[in-house]
Scaffold this motif. Sequence first.
Motif, PDB file in Angstrom:
ATOM      1  N   ILE A  77       0.711  -1.233  -0.105  1.00  0.00           N
ATOM      2  CA  ILE A  77      -0.188   0.028  -0.029  1.00  0.00           C
ATOM      3  C   ILE A  77       0.998   1.202  -0.076  1.00  0.00           C
ATOM      4  N   SER A  78       0.702   2.114  -0.838  1.00  0.00           N
ATOM      5  CA  SER A  78       1.278   3.313  -0.797  1.00  0.00           C
ATOM      6  C   SER A  78       0.474   4.633  -1.109  1.00  0.00           C
ATOM      7  N   PHE A  79       0.780   5.664  -0.303  1.00  0.00           N
ATOM      8  CA  PHE A  79       0.326   6.882  -0.295  1.00  0.00           C
ATOM      9  C   PHE A  79       1.415   8.125  -0.800  1.00  0.00           C
ATOM     10  N   THR A  80       0.909   9.032  -1.359  1.00  0.00           N
ATOM     11  CA  THR A  80       1.987  10.325  -1.798  1.00  0.00           C
ATOM     12  C   THR A  80       1.067  11.418  -1.651  1.00  0.00           C
ATOM     13  N   CYS A  81       1.515  12.241  -0.880  1.00  0.00           N
ATOM     14  CA  CYS A  81       0.794  13.628  -0.752  1.00  0.00           C
ATOM     15  C   CYS A  81       1.261  14.890  -1.011  1.00  0.00           C
ATOM     16  N   GLU A  82       0.871  15.674  -2.122  1.00  0.00           N
ATOM     17  CA  GLU A  82       1.780  16.773  -2.104  1.00  0.00           C
ATOM     18  C   GLU A  82       0.866  17.995  -1.358  1.00  0.00           C
ATOM     19  N   PHE A  83       1.505  18.749  -0.540  1.00  0.00           N
ATOM     20  CA  PHE A  83       1.040  19.864   0.339  1.00  0.00           C
ATOM     21  C   PHE A  83       1.786  20.996   0.239  1.00  0.00           C
ATOM     22  N   ASN A  84       1.113  21.937   0.813  1.00  0.00           N
ATOM     23  CA  ASN A  84       1.960  23.211   1.087  1.00  0.00           C
ATOM     24  C   ASN A  84       1.847  23.788   2.310  1.00  0.00           C
ATOM     25  N   ILE A  85       2.932  24.433   2.854  1.00  0.00           N
ATOM     26  CA  ILE A  85       2.942  24.804   4.157  1.00  0.00           C
ATOM     27  C   ILE A  85       3.675  26.047   3.856  1.00  0.00           C
ATOM     28  N   ILE A  96       3.664   0.687   2.621  1.00  0.00           N
ATOM     29  CA  ILE A  96       3.675  -0.385   3.831  1.00  0.00           C
ATOM     30  C   ILE A  96       3.575  -1.810   3.124  1.00  0.00           C
ATOM     31  N   SER A  97       4.164  -3.012   3.687  1.00  0.00           N
ATOM     32  CA  SER A  97       3.870  -4.216   3.217  1.00  0.00           C
ATOM     33  C   SER A  97       3.437  -4.872   4.327  1.00  0.00           C
ATOM     34  N   ASN A  98       3.067  -6.340   3.726  1.00  0.00           N
ATOM     35  CA  ASN A  98       2.542  -7.215   4.941  1.00  0.00           C
ATOM     36  C   ASN A  98       3.523  -8.377   5.030  1.00  0.00           C
ATOM     37  N   GLU A 100       6.272 -10.970   5.769  1.00  0.00           N
ATOM     38  CA  GLU A 100       6.309 -11.959   7.022  1.00  0.00           C
ATOM     39  C   GLU A 100       4.972 -11.822   7.866  1.00  0.00           C
ATOM     40  N   LYS A 101       3.795 -11.340   6.927  1.00  0.00           N
ATOM     41  CA  LYS A 101       2.525 -11.298   7.542  1.00  0.00           C
ATOM     42  C   LYS A 101       2.435 -10.281   8.853  1.00  0.00           C
ATOM     43  N   VAL A 102       3.178  -9.516   8.792  1.00  0.00           N
ATOM     44  CA  VAL A 102       3.263  -8.169   9.968  1.00  0.00           C
ATOM     45  C   VAL A 102       3.395  -7.019   9.084  1.00  0.00           C
ATOM     46  N   PRO A 103       2.380  -6.069   9.297  1.00  0.00           N
ATOM     47  CA  PRO A 103       2.510  -4.754   8.519  1.00  0.00           C
ATOM     48  C   PRO A 103       3.877  -3.979   8.752  1.00  0.00           C
ATOM     49  N   GLN A 104       4.408  -3.873   7.766  1.00  0.00           N
ATOM     50  CA  GLN A 104       5.850  -3.096   7.945  1.00  0.00           C
ATOM     51  C   GLN A 104       6.123  -1.962   6.985  1.00  0.00           C
ATOM     52  N   LEU A 105       6.818  -0.957   7.444  1.00  0.00           N
ATOM     53  CA  LEU A 105       7.148   0.308   6.817  1.00  0.00           C
ATOM     54  C   LEU A 105       8.240  -0.403   5.731  1.00  0.00           C
ATOM     55  N   GLU A 106       7.993  -0.005   4.361  1.00  0.00           N
ATOM     56  CA  GLU A 106       8.917  -0.354   3.600  1.00  0.00           C
ATOM     57  C   GLU A 106       9.762   0.842   2.876  1.00  0.00           C
ATOM     58  N   TYR A 107       9.077   2.009   2.991  1.00  0.00           N
ATOM     59  CA  TYR A 107       9.799   3.297   2.374  1.00  0.00           C
ATOM     60  C   TYR A 107       9.148   4.419   2.839  1.00  0.00           C
ATOM     61  N   GLU A 108       9.773   5.450   3.090  1.00  0.00           N
ATOM     62  CA  GLU A 108       9.315   6.669   3.429  1.00  0.00           C
ATOM     63  C   GLU A 108      10.212   7.935   3.031  1.00  0.00           C
ATOM     64  N   LYS A 109       9.560   9.015   2.382  1.00  0.00           N
ATOM     65  CA  LYS A 109      10.473   9.940   1.816  1.00  0.00           C
ATOM     66  C   LYS A 109       9.740  11.428   1.982  1.00  0.00           C
ATOM     67  N   LEU A 110      10.273  12.475   2.338  1.00  0.00           N
ATOM     68  CA  LEU A 110       9.621  13.910   2.582  1.00  0.00           C
ATOM     69  C   LEU A 110      11.129  14.421   1.506  1.00  0.00           C
ATOM     70  N   GLN A 111       9.969  15.261   0.783  1.00  0.00           N
ATOM     71  CA  GLN A 111      10.930  16.342  -0.215  1.00  0.00           C
ATOM     72  C   GLN A 111      10.389  17.672  -0.157  1.00  0.00           C
ATOM     73  N   LEU A 112      11.064  18.569  -0.193  1.00  0.00           N
ATOM     74  CA  LEU A 112      10.789  19.729  -0.386  1.00  0.00           C
ATOM     75  C   LEU A 112      10.992  20.375  -1.868  1.00  0.00           C
ATOM     76  N   ILE A 113      10.045  20.601  -2.386  1.00  0.00           N
ATOM     77  CA  ILE A 113       9.862  20.654  -3.966  1.00  0.00           C
ATOM     78  C   ILE A 113      10.892  19.716  -4.443  1.00  0.00           C
ATOM     79  N   LYS A 114      12.008  19.647  -4.980  1.00  0.00           N
ATOM     80  CA  LYS A 114      12.629  18.459  -5.567  1.00  0.00           C
ATOM     81  C   LYS A 114      14.020  18.104  -4.813  1.00  0.00           C
ATOM     82  N   LYS A 115      14.073  18.804  -3.477  1.00  0.00           N
ATOM     83  CA  LYS A 115      15.069  18.306  -2.726  1.00  0.00           C
ATOM     84  C   LYS A 115      14.873  17.245  -1.553  1.00  0.00           C
ATOM     85  N   THR A 116      15.266  16.140  -1.340  1.00  0.00           N
ATOM     86  CA  THR A 116      14.726  15.155  -0.617  1.00  0.00           C
ATOM     87  C   THR A 116      15.374  15.573   0.881  1.00  0.00           C
TER      88      THR A 116
END
Length: 153
Positions: A77-85, A96-98, A100-116
């Motif tokens: 399951i993946s969510f991408t949100c674009e927002f302004n502050i 997130i994935s399942n 080994e049958k346990v919900p797990q974080l696979e990837y997380e990223k926060l970018q400011l415009i194009k800079k991670t």
Amino acid sequence: MHLVTKMLKKIIIENFKSFKNAEIDLKNFNFLVGSNASGKSNFLDAIDFISSDEPFRELINKKGGYNAISFGGLKNISFTCEFNIKENSYIYKFEISNREKVPQLEYEKLQLIKKTIFKIKRNENGLFSLYINNEKSPLNIDIIHEKQLPWFV
């Protein structure tokens, strides 16, 4: 008085409930209209999931388990949100994935415009790497498994 303005501009939902892949642009004011079983409640559940301050494993259990919220039951399951502050635009993505049958974080990223700003990624061995401003940093695994990572929406 200085007023901070925040605005969710776009949400991309992948493999969540009835959404295999949906990209929704949002405005200052939005209506949610559709026939029965068209995904209105699932969209609101996605917003609830993203904005919750509960650890994602507890939230997944409350929603009936991973298979109940995953499109097809086996996909990440993946969510991408674009927002302004204020005048800054951000993109926040997590997956997130399942594993080994346990919900797990696979990837997380926060970018400011194009800079991670930060990125956390699990490799094929299940080990995480943390990158802050594109530099690899040590990662305390307790942050991921026992505490929740920051949610910026």
